[in-house]
Design a protein around this motif. Structure first.
Motif, PDB file in Angstrom:
ATOM      1  N   ASN A 153     -15.079 -16.434 -11.497  1.00 10.54           N
ATOM      2  CA  ASN A 153     -14.285 -15.997 -12.629  1.00 10.54           C
ATOM      3  C   ASN A 153     -13.906 -14.527 -12.488  1.00 10.54           C
ATOM      4  N   TYR A 154     -12.643 -14.258 -12.207  1.00 11.05           N
ATOM      5  CA  TYR A 154     -12.162 -12.883 -12.086  1.00 11.05           C
ATOM      6  C   TYR A 154     -11.072 -12.644 -13.116  1.00 11.05           C
ATOM      7  N   SER A 155     -10.860 -11.379 -13.486  1.00  9.60           N
ATOM      8  CA  SER A 155      -9.841 -11.118 -14.504  1.00  9.60           C
ATOM      9  C   SER A 155      -8.967  -9.893 -14.218  1.00  9.60           C
ATOM     10  N   ASP A 156      -9.426  -8.963 -13.395  1.00 12.06           N
ATOM     11  CA  ASP A 156      -8.661  -7.730 -13.183  1.00 12.06           C
ATOM     12  C   ASP A 156      -8.196  -7.621 -11.725  1.00 12.06           C
ATOM     13  N   VAL A 157      -7.103  -6.899 -11.552  1.00  8.41           N
ATOM     14  CA  VAL A 157      -6.661  -6.572 -10.196  1.00  8.41           C
ATOM     15  C   VAL A 157      -6.712  -5.052 -10.054  1.00  8.41           C
ATOM     16  N   VAL A 158      -7.297  -4.594  -8.953  1.00  9.87           N
ATOM     17  CA  VAL A 158      -7.426  -3.154  -8.731  1.00  9.87           C
ATOM     18  C   VAL A 158      -6.664  -2.785  -7.457  1.00  9.87           C
ATOM     19  N   PHE A 159      -5.852  -1.734  -7.550  1.00 13.05           N
ATOM     20  CA  PHE A 159      -5.177  -1.204  -6.365  1.00 13.05           C
ATOM     21  C   PHE A 159      -5.882   0.095  -6.004  1.00 13.05           C
ATOM     22  N   ARG A 160      -6.292   0.215  -4.742  1.00 11.45           N
ATOM     23  CA  ARG A 160      -7.084   1.392  -4.365  1.00 11.45           C
ATOM     24  C   ARG A 160      -6.572   1.979  -3.065  1.00 11.45           C
ATOM     25  N   LYS A 161      -6.612   3.291  -2.992  1.00 16.25           N
ATOM     26  CA  LYS A 161      -6.243   3.972  -1.753  1.00 16.25           C
ATOM     27  C   LYS A 161      -7.210   3.579  -0.657  1.00 16.25           C
ATOM     28  N   PHE A 162      -6.690   3.285   0.513  1.00 20.93           N
ATOM     29  CA  PHE A 162      -7.576   2.923   1.612  1.00 20.93           C
ATOM     30  C   PHE A 162      -8.257   4.170   2.148  1.00 20.93           C
ATOM     31  N   ASN A 163      -7.447   5.210   2.299  1.00 24.01           N
ATOM     32  CA  ASN A 163      -7.982   6.469   2.799  1.00 24.01           C
ATOM     33  C   ASN A 163      -7.961   7.463   1.627  1.00 24.01           C
ATOM     34  N   VAL A 164      -9.127   7.806   1.098  1.00 26.38           N
ATOM     35  CA  VAL A 164      -9.168   8.625  -0.112  1.00 26.38           C
ATOM     36  C   VAL A 164      -8.590  10.015   0.076  1.00 26.38           C
ATOM     37  N   ASN A 165      -8.426  10.442   1.341  1.00 27.72           N
ATOM     38  CA  ASN A 165      -7.893  11.786   1.572  1.00 27.72           C
ATOM     39  C   ASN A 165      -6.368  11.833   1.570  1.00 27.72           C
ATOM     40  N   ASP A 166      -5.722  10.674   1.482  1.00 24.79           N
ATOM     41  CA  ASP A 166      -4.261  10.669   1.435  1.00 24.79           C
ATOM     42  C   ASP A 166      -3.781  11.372   0.174  1.00 24.79           C
ATOM     43  N   LEU A 167      -2.745  12.193   0.333  1.00 26.69           N
ATOM     44  CA  LEU A 167      -2.272  12.956  -0.820  1.00 26.69           C
ATOM     45  C   LEU A 167      -1.052  12.324  -1.473  1.00 26.69           C
ATOM     46  N   GLU A 168      -0.450  11.370  -0.801  1.00 28.73           N
ATOM     47  CA  GLU A 168       0.784  10.794  -1.317  1.00 28.73           C
ATOM     48  C   GLU A 168       0.546  10.048  -2.629  1.00 28.73           C
ATOM     49  N   LYS A 169       1.644   9.958  -3.363  1.00 32.99           N
ATOM     50  CA  LYS A 169       1.585   9.251  -4.634  1.00 32.99           C
ATOM     51  C   LYS A 169       2.188   7.866  -4.436  1.00 32.99           C
ATOM     52  N   VAL A 170       1.478   6.850  -4.881  1.00 30.76           N
ATOM     53  CA  VAL A 170       1.981   5.483  -4.779  1.00 30.76           C
ATOM     54  C   VAL A 170       2.376   5.027  -6.167  1.00 30.76           C
ATOM     55  N   ILE A 171       3.573   4.465  -6.280  1.00 31.50           N
ATOM     56  CA  ILE A 171       4.003   3.946  -7.575  1.00 31.50           C
ATOM     57  C   ILE A 171       4.080   2.432  -7.453  1.00 31.50           C
ATOM     58  N   ILE A 172       3.350   1.753  -8.314  1.00 32.04           N
ATOM     59  CA  ILE A 172       3.310   0.296  -8.257  1.00 32.04           C
ATOM     60  C   ILE A 172       3.822  -0.253  -9.580  1.00 32.04           C
ATOM     61  N   SER A 173       4.758  -1.182  -9.497  1.00 31.46           N
ATOM     62  CA  SER A 173       5.321  -1.742 -10.727  1.00 31.46           C
ATOM     63  C   SER A 173       5.506  -3.239 -10.550  1.00 31.46           C
ATOM     64  N   ASN A 174       5.987  -3.885 -11.591  1.00 31.19           N
ATOM     65  CA  ASN A 174       6.273  -5.325 -11.585  1.00 31.19           C
ATOM     66  C   ASN A 174       5.065  -6.149 -11.120  1.00 31.19           C
ATOM     67  N   VAL A 175       3.858  -5.743 -11.517  1.00 29.26           N
ATOM     68  CA  VAL A 175       2.679  -6.486 -11.086  1.00 29.26           C
ATOM     69  C   VAL A 175       2.655  -7.837 -11.803  1.00 29.26           C
ATOM     70  N   GLY A 176       2.541  -8.899 -11.051  1.00 29.42           N
ATOM     71  CA  GLY A 176       2.491 -10.230 -11.652  1.00 29.42           C
ATOM     72  C   GLY A 176       1.537 -11.101 -10.874  1.00 29.42           C
ATOM     73  N   ILE A 177       0.990 -12.095 -11.538  1.00 32.66           N
ATOM     74  CA  ILE A 177       0.071 -12.991 -10.850  1.00 32.66           C
ATOM     75  C   ILE A 177       0.319 -14.394 -11.381  1.00 32.66           C
ATOM     76  N   SER A 178       0.380 -15.370 -10.489  1.00 38.21           N
ATOM     77  CA  SER A 178       0.604 -16.726 -10.987  1.00 38.21           C
ATOM     78  C   SER A 178      -0.313 -17.700 -10.261  1.00 38.21           C
ATOM     79  N   ARG A 179      -0.803 -18.675 -11.021  1.00 36.22           N
ATOM     80  CA  ARG A 179      -1.718 -19.646 -10.435  1.00 36.22           C
ATOM     81  C   ARG A 179      -0.919 -20.719  -9.734  1.00 36.22           C
ATOM     82  N   LEU A 180      -1.377 -21.094  -8.546  1.00 34.92           N
ATOM     83  CA  LEU A 180      -0.660 -22.107  -7.779  1.00 34.92           C
ATOM     84  C   LEU A 180      -1.310 -23.466  -8.004  1.00 34.92           C
ATOM     85  N   ASP A 181      -0.495 -24.499  -7.917  1.00 39.29           N
ATOM     86  CA  ASP A 181      -0.998 -25.849  -8.142  1.00 39.29           C
ATOM     87  C   ASP A 181      -1.367 -26.486  -6.808  1.00 39.29           C
TER      88      ASP A 181
END
Lengths: 526, 106
Positions: A153-181
Motif C-alpha cells: 500500500n503506497y500513496s505518495d510519489v517523491v522526486f529526489r535529486k540523484f546527486n545532492v550537490n547538483d545546483l540546477e533547478k528542476v521544475i516538474i509539472s503535470n504529475v499524474g498517475i493511473s492504474r493499469l488493468d
C-alpha cells in the motif's frame, strides 16, 4: 388481546439478539456508505481524472526532493503508470564560473552531463521503494513516463535529486498517475504507447555571437525595442532575450507586445498592441536561464507565414538614466529587422534583439492532437483521454485559432471577447472511440455576462450544457455523457459564447478556467 | 395454512441463515470491499451462534502471533489482514463473554 401482547413481549425478551441485529442492519444501512474503502481506486474505469495534479513543483539548490502526497492508493500486485513533465533550469552560478580571458562566456547548448532525478514511492507508514531514475538532457520541457508494479500500500510519489550537490533547478509539472488493468509483466508489451501533446519549447536559438554586440537602454519614457519576424510554426511560446538591469531596473510593469504587421515598412508602434504580457523586475529570477539570457513565456496562436512584430516596452514602467533595463542586441546575418523608438524617432536596422520561441502542434498518424492532452492505454482494451487546463498562459494554445481570445494573468483564465457571431471553440481529438466522457468548466464570476456552453460530437448538431444550479458554484458547467453502442466518435467539439442578453449590448467578455475533459476510450476498436 | 407451514419451517437455525443472508445482501447493496463484507457477515453469524470465548481468544492469539512472522518475511499486506482478524476475534470473544455473564446473572 392482553395475552397476545404479553406473549409478544415475552417472545421479544427471549430473542433480544434479533433486535440487536435489526438495529445493526438499520445503522449499517443508514451510515454504511462511509465505510466503502478505496472506492476511487478499485477500478480504473471511471473517466474522471482524480489522480492528476496541476501543481508545479521544483527542486532547487535549497532542497533535494519534493513529495506529491496522496496521489494514489495501491495494493499488492497493482501496475501503475507515472507521468510527468520535467525541465531543468541551469544554475546561474555555474554559468558565471565559466569565464575566460574575454570575460564571462555563456553556454547556450546543453549541460555537460545529464541531470538525474530518481522517483520513489512512499507509504503512509513510511516505507519507501525506488521505482525509477530519469536523466534529463537539455533544457527543454519534456514528457516522461514509466510503468511500475507495487508490492503493497503506497500513496505518495517523491522526486529526489540523484546527486545532492547538483545546483540546477528542476521544475516538474503535470504529475499524474493511473492504474493499469493488467496483472502480469507479459501484458506490458501489449500496451500501445502514450500519445501526449504537452506544450513543449523549441530549442534555444543559436545566437550569432556569444555576447551581444551592444546594449540599448529603455531609459526614457515609452521606448521599445522590437523584432519583426515571420511565423514559421503554429504558436508563439515565448521569447529569448538578453537583458541587464541597470540600478533597480525601474519601477512598474514592462510589457511584451505583439503586433500584427500588414505593411513591413510602416509599423505603427504607437498603436495599441494586439496582445501584451506584463512583467516586473521582481519576476526576472523566474525567467533567467543563465547569465543575461532570459526566457519570457508569451503564448499566442499564430498564422503560419504571416508577419508579426514583437517588442519589449517600458510604456507602463517608470525609468530613468540610472534605473532602467538594457537590452542586448546582436548583429544579424539573416536579415532580421530591429526597430526601436527613441524619444521622437524610429530606427530601423539589420540586427536582432528578441528571439521568438515557436511551438508546433503534435500529430499522430496525421491527426492533430489537442494541446496539453494525453491519451493513454490502461490495458484490457481500456484507454483514457485527459485534458485539463493548467491555469498557465499556455492554456491559450488549446482553443482553435481565435483572434479574440486572450489569457488573463491575474485571474488565470482564458478570456474571450465574443460578439454574437463569434465563439470560443475547442476541438478534442481522442483518436480512439469514446465510451463516455465528462466535461467540467467554470466561468469567472463578477461582471461577466453568462456563457452558453455547447458540445457536439460531429461539429454540426449541438447540445447545450445547463448551468449547474448550485449556490456554491453558480458558474459551473458540467456534463457526463454515455455513448450508445452503435454511435462511435472520437471527436468532441465544445463551443463557448456569451448568452444573448437583450439588455446587455456592450459587455461580451467571458473568462473560462478549470476546464477539464476526461473520456473513457475503447482501445480495441481502432 | 401456508403461513402456518412457513412458521413451522422457520425454526431457529433457519431464521439465523436467513438473517445472515440478509446481512450479506445488505453489504453487497452498499458495495463494501470483500474484506469488510466478510467481517460483517461473520460478525452477525457469531452473534447469532456464539462460539466459546476460549476458542475465539485462541484464534485471536494465534493470528496475532503469526502476524509479526509475516512482517519479518516482508508480507506486509497479509500481516495487516491477520492483525485485523485477530482484533475481530478479540471483539467476538468479548461480546460472547459479556453475554454469557449477563445470562448467568439472570
Amino acid at each position: 388481546m392482553k395475552i397476545r401482547i404479553e406473549y409478544l413481549l415475552n417472545a421479544l425478551k427471549h430473542n433480544q439478539i434479533y433486535l440487536i441485529v435489526l438495529l445493526m442492519f438499520i445503522l449499517v444501512f443508514l451510515y454504511g456508505k462511509n465505510i466503502i474503502i478505496d472506492e476511487d481506486n478499485s477500478k480504473p474505469t471511471e473517466c474522471i481524472a482524480v489522480n492528476d495534479s496541476n501543481e508545479i513543483f521544483s527542486i532547487d539548490n535549497q532542497s533535494t526532493y519534493f513529495a506529491v502526497k496522496n496521489i494514489f492508493n495501491s495494493s499488492e500486485g497493482d501496475y501503475y503508470r507515472l507521468k510527468f513533465v520535467a525541465e531543468v533550469t541551469p544554475d546561474i552560478r555555474r554559468s558565471v564560473s565559466n569565464t575566460n580571458e574575454k570575460g564571462p562566456e555563456y553556454q547556450y547548448v546543453n549541460m555537460d552531463y545529464p541531470y538525474k532525478i530518481e522517483t520513489i514511492i512512499n507509504s503512509q507508514s513510511g516505507e519507501q521503494k525506488k521505482i525509477g531514475e530519469i536523466s534529463i538532457e537539455g533544457m527543454e520541457r519534456k514528457y516522461y513516463e514509466y510503468i511500475f508494479k507495487t508490492d503493497g500500500n503506497y500513496s505518495d510519489v517523491v522526486f529526489r535529486k540523484f546527486n545532492v550537490n547538483d545546483l540546477e533547478k528542476v521544475i516538474i509539472s503535470n504529475v499524474g498517475i493511473s492504474r493499469l488493468d493488467i496483472s502480469s509483466d507479459t501484458q506490458l508489451g501489449e500496451l500501445t504507447s502514450t500519445k501526449q501533446s504537452i506544450v513543449m519549447d523549441s530549442e534555444i536559438p543559436e545566437l550569432p555571437n556569444n555576447n551581444p554586440m551592444r546594449h540599448v537602454s529603455l531609459s526614457t519614457g515609452n521606448q521599445q525595442v522590437g523584432q519583426l519576424f515571420e511565423a514559421s510554426e503554429d504558436y508563439l511560446g515565448g521569447v529569448y532575450l538578453s537583458m541587464n538591469m541597470v540600478g533597480n531596473g525601474g519601477v512598474g510593469d514592462y510589457t511584451l507586445n505583439l503586433y500584427m504587421v500588414s505593411d513591413e515598412n510602416n509599423i505603427n508602434i504607437l498603436a495599441e498592441p494586439f496582445r501584451s504580457f506584463r512583467f516586473q523586475t521582481s519576476d526576472f529570477d523566474k525567467f533567467n536561464l543563465r547569465g543575461d539570457l532570459y526566457k519570457i513565456p508569451f503564448f499566442f496562436p499564430l498564422e503560419k507565414g504571416k508577419k508579426y512584430y514583437l517588442s519589449i516596452s517600458n510604456r507602463s514602467a517608470v525609468t530613468n538614466r540610472s534605473n532602467n533595463l538594457s537590452i542586448g542586441i546582436w548583429d544579424s546575418k539573416d536579415q532580421n529587422v530591429l526597430y526601436y523608438k527613441g524619444k521622437d524617432k524610429n530606427y530601423l536596422e539589420e540586427s536582432s534583439a528578441l528571439f521568438p520561441i515557436f511551438l508546433n502542434s503534435q500529430y499522430y498518424n496525421g491527426e492533430k492532437l489537442t494541446n496539453n492532452s494525453l491519451i493513454e492505454d490502461l490495458g484490457g482494451g481500456k484507454g483514457r483521454f485527459h485534458f485539463s487546463s493548467l491555469s498557465q498562459p499556455s492554456d491559450l494554445l488549446v482553443p482553435e485559432y481565435n483572434l479574440y481570445a486572450g489569457y488573463d494573468q491575474y485571474i488565470k483564465a482564458v478570456t474571450f471577447w465574443g460578439e454574437k457571431k463569434y465563439s470560443l471553440d475547442y476541438k478534442f481529438n481522442t483518436i480512439y472511440p469514446i465510451k463516455r466522457f465528462r466535461l467540467n468548466l467554470k466561468q469567472a464570476m463578477g461582471l461577466y455576462p453568462k456563457a452558453t456552453v455547447k458540445f457536439s460530437l460531429d461539429g454540426t448538431t449541438w447540445q447545450e450544457i445547463e448551468n449547474q444550479k448550485d449556490a456554491a458554484a453558480p458558474y459551473l458547467f458540467s456534463q457526463t455523457v454515455e455513448m450508445s453502442e452503435n454511435k462511435t466518435t472520437s471527436e468532441i467539439y465544445v463551443s463557448i459564447s456569451p448568452k444573448d442578453d437583450p439588455n446587455d449590448f456592450a459587455n461580451k467578455y467571458l473568462a473560462i478556467y478549470d476546464f477539464e475533459l476526461g473520456a473513457d476510450l475503447d482501445m480495441e476498436k481502432k | 395454512m401456508i403461513l402456518k407451514s412457513i412458521i413451522r419451517y422457520l425454526n431457529r437455525d433457519n431464521v439465523n441463515i436467513v438473517v445472515v443472508a440478509l446481512a450479506y445482501a445488505l453489504v453487497s447493496y452498499l458495495n463494501w470491499t470483500p474484506m469488510a463484507s466478510i467481517f460483517f457477515v461473520l460478525f452477525i453469524w457469531f452473534l447469532l451462534n456464539p462460539i466459546k470465548t476460549s476458542d475465539a481468544l485462541k484464534i485471536s492469539i494465534i493470528t496475532l502471533a503469526v502476524s509479526p512472522l509475516l512482517l519479518m518475511v516482508k508480507r506486509r499486506t497479509n500481516a495487516e489482514y491477520l492483525a485485523q482478524i485477530s482484533f475481530f476475534f478479540l471483539v467476538i470473544a468479548l461480546i460472547t463473554e459479556i453475554r454469557f455473564r449477563k445470562s448467568r446473572v439472570e
